[in-house]
Design a protein around this motif. Structure first.
Motif, PDB file in Angstrom:
ATOM      1  N   LEU A   6       0.856  -1.187   0.000  1.00  0.00           N
ATOM      2  CA  LEU A   6       0.000   0.000   0.000  1.00  0.00           C
ATOM      3  C   LEU A   6       0.888   1.232   0.000  1.00  0.00           C
ATOM      4  N   ILE A   7       0.577   2.152  -0.881  1.00  0.00           N
ATOM      5  CA  ILE A   7       1.378   3.377  -0.994  1.00  0.00           C
ATOM      6  C   ILE A   7       0.512   4.562  -0.571  1.00  0.00           C
ATOM      7  N   GLY A   8       1.080   5.428   0.265  1.00  0.00           N
ATOM      8  CA  GLY A   8       0.375   6.637   0.656  1.00  0.00           C
ATOM      9  C   GLY A   8       1.140   7.872   0.215  1.00  0.00           C
ATOM     10  N   PHE A   9       0.460   8.758  -0.516  1.00  0.00           N
ATOM     11  CA  PHE A   9       1.062  10.050  -0.863  1.00  0.00           C
ATOM     12  C   PHE A   9       0.441  11.097   0.064  1.00  0.00           C
ATOM     13  N   LEU A  10       1.276  11.651   0.972  1.00  0.00           N
ATOM     14  CA  LEU A  10       0.753  12.570   1.981  1.00  0.00           C
ATOM     15  C   LEU A  10       1.364  13.943   1.828  1.00  0.00           C
ATOM     16  N   CYS A  11       0.545  14.947   2.033  1.00  0.00           N
ATOM     17  CA  CYS A  11       1.085  16.299   1.976  1.00  0.00           C
ATOM     18  C   CYS A  11       1.840  16.571   3.265  1.00  0.00           C
ATOM     19  N   ASN A  12       2.865  17.347   3.132  1.00  0.00           N
ATOM     20  CA  ASN A  12       3.784  17.607   4.234  1.00  0.00           C
ATOM     21  C   ASN A  12       3.121  18.337   5.392  1.00  0.00           C
ATOM     22  N   TRP A  13       2.182  19.232   5.066  1.00  0.00           N
ATOM     23  CA  TRP A  13       1.724  20.199   6.065  1.00  0.00           C
ATOM     24  C   TRP A  13       0.583  19.691   6.923  1.00  0.00           C
ATOM     25  N   CYS A  14      -0.295  18.872   6.344  1.00  0.00           N
ATOM     26  CA  CYS A  14      -1.441  18.403   7.126  1.00  0.00           C
ATOM     27  C   CYS A  14      -1.348  16.916   7.415  1.00  0.00           C
ATOM     28  N   SER A  15      -1.531  16.111   6.373  1.00  0.00           N
ATOM     29  CA  SER A  15      -1.699  14.683   6.606  1.00  0.00           C
ATOM     30  C   SER A  15      -0.445  14.018   7.146  1.00  0.00           C
ATOM     31  N   TYR A  16       0.714  14.449   6.655  1.00  0.00           N
ATOM     32  CA  TYR A  16       1.931  13.846   7.166  1.00  0.00           C
ATOM     33  C   TYR A  16       2.086  14.163   8.649  1.00  0.00           C
ATOM     34  N   ALA A  17       1.758  15.403   8.994  1.00  0.00           N
ATOM     35  CA  ALA A  17       1.819  15.798  10.403  1.00  0.00           C
ATOM     36  C   ALA A  17       0.758  15.054  11.218  1.00  0.00           C
ATOM     37  N   GLY A  18      -0.416  14.844  10.585  1.00  0.00           N
ATOM     38  CA  GLY A  18      -1.475  14.087  11.257  1.00  0.00           C
ATOM     39  C   GLY A  18      -1.038  12.653  11.526  1.00  0.00           C
ATOM     40  N   ALA A  19      -0.386  12.060  10.523  1.00  0.00           N
ATOM     41  CA  ALA A  19       0.093  10.688  10.684  1.00  0.00           C
ATOM     42  C   ALA A  19       1.156  10.626  11.766  1.00  0.00           C
ATOM     43  N   ARG A  34       2.993   2.326   3.062  1.00  0.00           N
ATOM     44  CA  ARG A  34       4.303   2.982   2.954  1.00  0.00           C
ATOM     45  C   ARG A  34       4.062   4.422   2.533  1.00  0.00           C
ATOM     46  N   ILE A  35       4.529   5.327   3.375  1.00  0.00           N
ATOM     47  CA  ILE A  35       4.178   6.732   3.174  1.00  0.00           C
ATOM     48  C   ILE A  35       5.253   7.466   2.393  1.00  0.00           C
ATOM     49  N   ILE A  36       4.828   8.202   1.383  1.00  0.00           N
ATOM     50  CA  ILE A  36       5.723   9.070   0.628  1.00  0.00           C
ATOM     51  C   ILE A  36       5.261  10.511   0.869  1.00  0.00           C
ATOM     52  N   ARG A  37       6.177  11.312   1.394  1.00  0.00           N
ATOM     53  CA  ARG A  37       5.813  12.690   1.754  1.00  0.00           C
ATOM     54  C   ARG A  37       6.036  13.623   0.576  1.00  0.00           C
ATOM     55  N   LEU A  38       5.033  14.415   0.274  1.00  0.00           N
ATOM     56  CA  LEU A  38       5.122  15.390  -0.803  1.00  0.00           C
ATOM     57  C   LEU A  38       4.779  16.762  -0.237  1.00  0.00           C
ATOM     58  N   PRO A  39       5.216  17.826  -0.889  1.00  0.00           N
ATOM     59  CA  PRO A  39       4.929  19.153  -0.343  1.00  0.00           C
ATOM     60  C   PRO A  39       3.432  19.463  -0.281  1.00  0.00           C
ATOM     61  N   CYS A  40       2.667  18.868  -1.199  1.00  0.00           N
ATOM     62  CA  CYS A  40       1.269  19.280  -1.315  1.00  0.00           C
ATOM     63  C   CYS A  40       0.563  18.240  -2.178  1.00  0.00           C
ATOM     64  N   THR A  41      -0.751  18.042  -1.980  1.00  0.00           N
ATOM     65  CA  THR A  41      -1.442  17.124  -2.882  1.00  0.00           C
ATOM     66  C   THR A  41      -1.470  17.690  -4.297  1.00  0.00           C
ATOM     67  N   GLY A  59      -2.896  -0.954  -3.329  1.00  0.00           N
ATOM     68  CA  GLY A  59      -3.770   0.153  -2.988  1.00  0.00           C
ATOM     69  C   GLY A  59      -2.964   1.439  -2.907  1.00  0.00           C
ATOM     70  N   VAL A  60      -3.582   2.560  -3.254  1.00  0.00           N
ATOM     71  CA  VAL A  60      -2.909   3.852  -3.151  1.00  0.00           C
ATOM     72  C   VAL A  60      -3.840   4.831  -2.433  1.00  0.00           C
ATOM     73  N   LEU A  61      -3.274   5.484  -1.433  1.00  0.00           N
ATOM     74  CA  LEU A  61      -4.024   6.452  -0.632  1.00  0.00           C
ATOM     75  C   LEU A  61      -3.390   7.822  -0.814  1.00  0.00           C
ATOM     76  N   VAL A  62      -4.217   8.823  -1.064  1.00  0.00           N
ATOM     77  CA  VAL A  62      -3.710  10.191  -1.126  1.00  0.00           C
ATOM     78  C   VAL A  62      -4.434  10.986  -0.059  1.00  0.00           C
TER      79      VAL A  62
END
Lengths: 130, 396, 338
Positions: A6-19, A34-41, A59-62
């Protein structure tokens, strides 16, 4: 059964911080994502998601900031359009649309993050490997 | 000559497929009628009427093939040489201190019987041989190519009909060309007359004559079998026949190919000519990829992670901008006109000069399948005309 | 009514060259041509085998003023190129073709009547080898669902006075993916295909619509396994004007590998679909150009349909419109909030 990918693309400012918050609070959550941090969706090129599926992701979660809360004001508004289109196209590509999930989690929503991951992982587990 | 009944073809292919892969033309489902050489398995249909969209070169120079795999290994021992050099000479290639590179050879290609090629396809194989299999020791031997070629048996379907895109009669023997074929099947009433051109072709006839259990056995099809009692009881796909071979098709002839080299040289710098000829071209690579004699390839290392990968060889096409793009950004063939000029010159000028053979067998695929209806014969005719009246180059 | 030759000759007074057709293409059907003088323009024709979308040449001719003969569908590509500021409205003169009545699927004729059979494809009738046949039967699939009989933009109008297309579906029923490519007559081991369809003579789009995701995945794998990476789909596309710097061929970024197989071909097409979102005008050139008959329009049509549903947008129909993925609607898009 082989381990799910499972791959997760998370924005740096909200979801990554939430995680991060969910982790800090030691909330119970499955570990397959497996989380991949990006600056923004807004940075989530739909091709990243398609490439992940093509390379065998199950599965992929954004996840990004709630609409209105984008660190860059409007990145998630663009993402919302792109990803809605993508999710409607997945069946034509031969990818079950349920394997892709797009949601919003803010930096303070650690508990919500744990719920999102648990629910998403559970759903893919029930579906099995792609 | 021997006669093979049309209805016995599936049984023949069945027998052949016990020892080799069999590839044969078939119309593909959901493809708008595209016919291609495909792996044949028992029960698969054949399309011997339509012309395959791609040539048979895939059999000897696949559109993509793994040359070898490689990985970095710490403290690794010797490195295998994929090209079969003696083990003692294959020393480790140092990467960084303490590392070595491990190389794994690609799986060897199996034997293939190609059924239903045309004379132009078969002839093209001999053209490629001259380049990739220079066994006279003067030049280049390509191990992958040679292995595939050695394992390939070509069963050619002689052409009694043709279509307006065919122009093999422009070259030496036309539809009567036998080079490159191992066995030729001439269509006659109810079946085909079979002519073995090479020992491989005779083997095919023998495998049809002998018994079923014979072909499946470990013995070569030509060996004698102690259990021939059963074989003699009539399992004979090829019968003796006194029938005459049919009249073969005569295809279009492009005149003036003799001395074309000089003519092309005369208009080499006439860029207006080449621009006019390519005005409708969209610079795709179909003509080169469909061509049975085009053979350019590119070699890439495809990494998986940063410690292992495979080295691939894939087709490349001179119609692509990137084909001659240099690292500096300079491109010596910047426009379509430059690239098409090279395509024509390579086929009809440079290659004949270097290898003594024209890089074209007149199969017509580049004409039939061109998305914009560009006809290479028109270009050749224009080139001949244009060079005949120097000074009027671009003004046609 | 003016004939096509005199219209082109007139337009040549204003531009450097005109893109049109001559009758002398391979196989005896029309092929694209450029006309620079009135004498050259004498060779111009217009008939129902003028299938090519000539807008593909416009981005390459940016340093010239260009006239272009454009069918209704092609005019949308011209409009979209202008909309994207790839070409300048002032430097292009559009000779719009009105009332064509659909163009002919030449490959279908060749498939059943042999390559190069004499074809007289007028705008209102069709003769194959001298015999009149049902024109409707050989129309391109995309023409059956035509919504662009009238050119979107034009400076000159050429009245083709063709037959009307019977059975034109209205917009609502041009649903799931139409594809030019029909089903072959032979069977392969494609579980996907047999699972979905009982009648093989039906358009592929109908079968595709009935497949589930797993069947479609098998379907695409089989289709893509034919790909030879000739890039005809890209080169024939008027909107794929990146061409020589396309990420399908770059190693950095490395979206696709260099190999030629179903996996790489799939990624190539995913890239194309994605990059043409909100830009594809549905002209069908990618599928027509594909030499191995991969039904690419199944994906493109589906995407165009989704975009119209979601954003009420059709590419190349409004010079002033902002493409839907380059903007957003704070309130209006909230339906997709999950």
């Amino acid at each position: 059964m082989a381990e799910l990918k499972l791959i997760g693309f998370l924005c740096n400012w909200c979801s990554y911080a939430g995680a991060d918050m969910a982790g800090m609070a030691r909330m119970k959550q499955p570990g397959e994502l497996r989380i991949i941090r990006l600056p923004c969706t807004g940075r989530v090129n739909p091709l990243l998601i398609l490439k992940a599926f093509q390379q065998g992701a199950d599965g992929v979660l954004v996840s990004g900031c709630h609409p209105g809360d984008c660190h860059y004001n409007e990145g998630n508004y663009y993402a919302r359009r792109r990803l809605e289109l993508l999710s409607r196209m997945l069946p034509a590509f031969g990818i079950e649309p349920e394997r892709f999930h797009f949601t919003w989690v803010s930096a303070s929503e650690g508990a919500r993050w744990a719920d999102v991951v648990t629910e998403f992982t559970g759903k893919i587990e029930a579906m099995g490997k792609a | 000559m021997k006669f093979l009944a049309g209805e016995n073809i599936p049984e023949l292919l069945e027998k052949l497929s016990l020892l080799s892969e069999v590839w044969a033309p078939r119309e593909l489902r959901g493809s708008g009628g595209t016919v291609m050489f495909e792996r044949w398995r028992s029960g698969d249909p054949l399309d011997l009427e339509h012309f395959a969209s791609l040539s048979a070169k895939d059999m000897v120079l696949p559109r993509t093939e793994k040359l070898f795999g490689f990985s970095y290994a710490f403290g690794g021992a010797a490195v295998g040489n994929p090209f079969g050099a003696p083990a003692e000479s294959a020393g480790g290639i140092p990467a960084t201190a303490g590392e070595s590179i491990r190389i794994t050879a690609a799986e060897p290609a199996g034997n293939v019987v190609l059924f239903g090629a045309r004379a132009c396809d078969a002839k093209a194989l001999t053209v490629l041989d001259a380049l990739f299999d220079q066994t006279d020791g003067k030049g280049y031997n390509d191990p992958q190519y040679r292995a595939r070629r050695a394992g390939l048996t070509v069963i050619t379907l002689a052409c009694v009909t043709s279509d307006p895109a065919c122009f093999c009669s422009s070259f030496e023997n036309g539809t009567a060309e036998k080079a490159g074929s191992d066995l030729i099947l001439y269509p006659v009433d109810g079946g085909f007359l079979a002519e073995a051109v090479t020992p491989k072709g005779e083997t095919v006839i023998e495998s049809g004559v002998n018994s079923r259990n014979k072909v499946g056995s470990a013995r070569g099809p030509g060996d004698s079998d102690p259990e021939t009692g059963e074989a003699a009881s009539g399992l004979t796909l090829f019968e003796e026949s006194a029938l005459e071979t049919p009249v073969l098709a005569v295809t279009a002839k492009v005149e003036g190919l003799e001395g074309l080299r000089q003519k092309l040289a005369a208009i080499f710098d006439d860029l207006e000519f080449w621009q006019a000829e390519t005005e409708k071209c969209i610079s795709c690579g179909y003509c080169t990829y469909a061509c049975p004699t085009c053979h350019c390839f590119n070699i890439h290392d495809e990494m998986r992670g940063d410690r292992e990968g495979v080295r691939l060889r894939s087709w490349d096409a001179c119609m692509f901008h990137l084909y001659t793009q240099e690292t500096s950004g300079h491109n010596p063939r910047p426009t379509l006109a430059h690239r098409y000029r090279n395509r024509i010159n390579h086929k009809f000028s440079y290659y004949p000069e270097n290898q003594g053979e024209i890089l074209c067998t007149g199969c017509g695929r580049c004409i039939r399948g061109c998305p914009v209806g560009l006809d290479i014969r028109d270009v050749l005719r224009q080139a001949v005309e244009c060079s005949a009246s120097p000074g009027e180059g671009g003004d046609r | 009514m003016s004939d096509i030759v005199s219209i082109i000759q007139r337009v040549l007074g204003d531009v450097d060259l005109v893109l049109g057709w001559t009758a002398t293409g391979a196989g005896g059907v029309a092929a694209p041509a450029r006309f620079q003088t009135a004498a050259e323009a004498e060779r111009a024709v217009f008939n129902a085998t003028c299938v090519h979308n000539l807008a593909v040449h416009l981005p390459r001719l940016k340093d010239q003023t260009v006239g272009i003969v454009a069918k209704g569908c092609d005019s949308r590509s011209v409009a979209q190129l202008i909309q994207e500021r790839e070409i300048d409205r002032d430097r292009v003169k559009v000779i719009g073709v009105r009332g064509l009545g659909g163009s002919i699927d030449v490959r279908k004729i060749w498939r059943f009547h042999g390559y190069g059979v004499p074809v007289d494809a007028r705008t209102d009738s069709l003769f194959i080898d001298g015999k009149e046949v049902d024109r409707q039967e050989f129309l391109r699939q995309k023409c059956l669902g035509c919504r662009d009989m009238d050119p979107v933009i034009y400076d000159e109008l050429f009245e083709a006075s063709g037959s009307s297309i019977t059975g034109i579906a209205d917009a609502a029923t041009v649903e799931t993916a139409l594809s030019e490519t029909g089903l072959g007559t032979s069977l392969t081991a494609a579980e996907a295909m047999s699972a979905a369809g009982e009648d093989e003579s039906r358009p592929l789009g109908e079968l595709f619509a009935k497949m589930n995701s797993a069947e479609r995945r098998l379907f695409w794998r089989e289709q893509y396994s034919r790909c030879i990476r000739c890039y005809a789909c890209r080169e024939a596309c008027p909107m794929c004007f990146c061409r020589d710097v396309c990420i399908m061929q770059t190693t950095d970024p490395h979206w696709t590998g260099a190999g030629v197989d179903a996996g790489e071909a799939e990624m190539m097409q995913l890239i194309r679909v994605n990059h043409l979102a909100g830009r594809c005008t549905g002209c069908g050139e990618c599928e027509r150009a594909c030499p191995v008959g991969i039904p690419l329009m199944l994906l493109m049509n589906k995407q165009n349909q989704v975009i119209e549903e979601l954003f009420g947008y059709r590419a190349g129909t409004d010079l002033e419109a902002r493409p839907p993925l380059l903007t957003f609607d704070i309130k209006g898009d909230s339906r997709s909030e999950k």
